[in-house]
Design an enzyme around this catalytic site. Sequence first.
Site, PDB file in Angstrom:
ATOM      1  N   HIS A 141      -6.212  -7.414  -0.599  1.00 20.80           N
ATOM      2  CA  HIS A 141      -6.323  -5.981  -0.872  1.00 20.80           C
ATOM      3  C   HIS A 141      -5.538  -5.632  -2.134  1.00 20.80           C
ATOM      4  O   HIS A 141      -4.505  -6.258  -2.412  1.00 20.80           O
ATOM      5  CB  HIS A 141      -5.779  -5.170   0.305  1.00 20.80           C
ATOM      6  N   ASP A 147      -4.509 -12.987   3.177  1.00 18.52           N
ATOM      7  CA  ASP A 147      -5.758 -12.536   3.784  1.00 18.52           C
ATOM      8  C   ASP A 147      -6.984 -12.765   2.897  1.00 18.52           C
ATOM      9  O   ASP A 147      -8.097 -12.363   3.254  1.00 18.52           O
ATOM     10  CB  ASP A 147      -5.660 -11.063   4.231  1.00 18.52           C
ATOM     11  N   HIS A 181       0.820  -1.231   0.000  1.00 20.80           N
ATOM     12  CA  HIS A 181       0.000   0.000   0.000  1.00 20.80           C
ATOM     13  C   HIS A 181       0.848   1.272   0.000  1.00 20.80           C
ATOM     14  O   HIS A 181       0.323   2.359  -0.269  1.00 20.80           O
ATOM     15  CB  HIS A 181      -0.932   0.036   1.218  1.00 20.80           C
ATOM     16  N   ASP A 214      -2.575 -10.834  -2.447  1.00 18.29           N
ATOM     17  CA  ASP A 214      -3.163 -10.311  -1.208  1.00 18.29           C
ATOM     18  C   ASP A 214      -4.619  -9.926  -1.506  1.00 18.29           C
ATOM     19  O   ASP A 214      -4.942  -9.540  -2.624  1.00 18.29           O
ATOM     20  CB  ASP A 214      -2.369  -9.075  -0.774  1.00 18.29           C
TER      21      ASP A 214
HETATM   22 ZN   LIG Z   1      -4.099  -7.336   2.629  1.00 11.54          ZN
END
Ligand SMILES: [Zn+2]
Length: 318
Positions: free
Chosen positions: A175, A256, A136, A173
Site C-alpha cells: 500500500h 503484503d 497511513h 509495503d
Molecule cells: Zn500494507
Amino acid sequence: MTPRRASQSRGDGVALYTHAACLDHDPGPGHPETPARLSAVLEALDESAFPALRRIDAPRATRAQLARVHVRRLIDSIIDHGPLHYWRMLDADTLMSPGSAEAALRAAGAVCAAIDGAITGDSPRAFCAVRPPGHHATADTAMGFCLFNNVAVGAAHALAAHGLERVAIVDFDVHHGNGTQDIFWSEPRVMYASTHQWPLYPETGAREDTGVGNIVNAPLPADSGSAQFRTVCEQVVLPALDAFAPQLVLVSAGFDAHRLDPLANLNLETGDYAWITEQLVELARRHAGGRIVSSLEGGYSLDALRESVAAHVAALGE
Ligand SMILES: [Zn+2]
C-alpha cells in the site's frame, strides 16, 4: 549472489527493538492486523534462528517526539481517550482496544530509539518488530490500521534531535504510505520513495506526485511480480536515493506485496525482500555510514510474514 553467513552469527550487528505491549493492541475478531502477526515475526526472529540479534525493549515515544509530526488533538485522542473496555472505532478498519495506546507509544518509541542507537550507539542497523503499523497515519488522522506514523516520527526525530539534513524513507509495503508522503510533502530534508500496487487503498501514490522533488512514487499494476518490482527499484527508486545521498535510511517494511498475501495482488517472492534489503544496506553503506533502521508495516499472510521478515533481517545483518 552474496554468500550467506553461518547461521551462528545470523543477525550480527543488528538490533531488534520490540515490546510485549505491541501484542496488546487488538483491533477485534477477524481483523487482519492481528497480534498473531507480531507473534509470527518474533517466532521467526527467535534466539535459535537469530542468535546474534541484540534484543532491546522499546521505550515509549514522548509527546514531544510525536508532536513533531502529529497535531495535539490526535495525540491526546490516542493516549487519553482509548477505550477502557472493548473497542473504539476510528474509521471502518482502524480500531483501538484498551492496550492500543501503549502499543502505539512503544511502536513509535522503538523507531526513535533505534535511530538514536544507529546514530550515536553501536548498532547502525536495526529492525523494529512493532505494531500497530504507521505509514497511513497523517498529521491529524489515524487510518488504515495505523495510529501514529512510526517511521515519520522517527524521521522527524533524526532531523530535530540529531541535526541530520537528508533522511530517506523507503516504503515497499504493497500500500502507498499516504500519511508519510503527506507529512513530508514539502520537507526537502526527507525523501519518501515508495513501491506499491496502484490503484489500491488508499488510492494515493501517483507517479506525478513528487512533492518538492523529494517524493518518488513507483506504482505497480496488479499482478506485477519480481521482475517488475526489481525493474522499478533499479530504474527509479535506487537511482533517486543515490542522488539524494541520505545520511540515514529508514524502511517502512511491509510484506503484503508477497504473492501469498490476502489483502493485495502483487506477486513478490520471499527472495525479493532479501534482494531489496541488500540494495538498501549497500545504499546505506555508500552514503549513510551504514545506518539503516527498518520498521514493520503490513503483511497479512503469517507464512509469508515469517519467511519474509527472516529474509529481511538476515540481509540487514550482511
Ligand atoms: Zn500494507
